[in-house]
Design an enzyme around this catalytic site. Structure first.
Site: not given
Length: 279
Positions: A10-12, A35, A124, A148
């Site tokens: 993922g981006q982080l 997983d 979420y 954000w």
């Protein structure tokens, strides 16, 4: 130290692997390798790897999709986080859990403190809050709430605006949700400094606040696009599936107590991000 990072694709996660491998032994695992919804697999992998620290950034972050697939949201963000926390405790590893400003309902008109009571509006937000509670129950780990998020890898608001801006068309962006955009590189720097600090809840975001509309206009200005193409709209008119807090600015009291300066103002961070993107 040996550090395990979940959600490494993922981006982080991608950024954290790069940031930490400069001074630590880092193992980054994506969903295919780990997983988090598979309790047995989580136990086996973590007991074999025996990391000193686990930074749990694996998450189902598509806020509107969480509404249409709540089962997956709670399995990944809630129960999966609990499985990682339990497995971490079994080997005496310390856990860092990346949570969200969306655990709050947005009814406050001053920045949310770490001890403010969560009251999520969306699936979420509820699933991330469940994750927080399971971390506190099983691991006494550190919870980092941020807001954000955007970075150089993957899908996020800034990359989407940069791409859409190339089409030179008018865009409607909500102007009644206020928060603090957070550059992943700045978040990563604070996480590094928190590694040897007390386990508790910390709020980490770039300072100052804006609406999504103001954020989008600033992105266009910095990219040299026409900011007049960004038009304000309301949350109601936009009609997103998931409810979002109208105000989710985070206060930084806990990191200040640790003598850690909050990240720079969001406009400065955005300029740095775009400079790096342009090369």
């Amino acid at each position: 130290m040996k550090i395990l990072i979940t959600g490494a694709n993922g981006q982080l996660g991608k950024h954290l692997v790069r940031a930490f491998e400069q001074s630590h032994t880092v193992i980054g695992l994506g969903r295919t390798e780990l997983d988090v919804t598979n309790k047995e697999k989580v136990n086996t992998v973590i007991s074999q790897l025996k990391p000193d620290i686990i930074i749990h950034s694996a998450a189902f972050t598509a806020v509107d999709q969480c509404e249409s697939d709540p089962k997956r949201a709670f399995e990944v963000n809630g129960l999966g986080t609990g499985y990682v926390a339990q497995a971490a405790s079994n080997i005496n590893a310390r856990m860092f859990y990346i949570s969200s400003d969306y655990v709050f309902d947005g009814k406050k008109n001053s920045p949310y403190r770490e001890d403010d009571e969560p009251n999520p509006l969306s699936t979420y937000g509820m699933s991330k809050w469940l994750g927080e509670k399971l971390v506190q129950k099983f691991n006494n780990g550190t919870i980092i709430r941020t807001s954000w998020l955007y970075g150089h890898d993957g899908k996020n608001f800034v990359n989407t605006m940069i791409k859409l801006g190339q089409e030179n068309k008018e865009l409607k962006v909500v102007n009644d949700q206020i928060g603090s955009p957070t550059y992943i590189n700045d978040l990563g720097e604070v996480i590094i400094r928190l590694l040897n600090k007390e386990s508790k809840i910390y709020h980490v975001s770039n300072t100052d606040a804006c609406t999504w509309y103001e954020f989008a206009r600033t992105i266009f200005e910095e990219m040299g696009y026409n900011p007049k193409l960004i038009l304000p709209t309301t949350t109601f008119e936009y009609g997103a599936r998931a409810a979002r807090p109208s105000y989710s600015v985070l206060a930084h009291g806990a990191i200040l107590k640790e003598n850690i300066s909050p990240p720079r103002p969001w406009k400065e961070a955005l300029k740095a991000f775009i400079r790096k993107e342009k090369g």
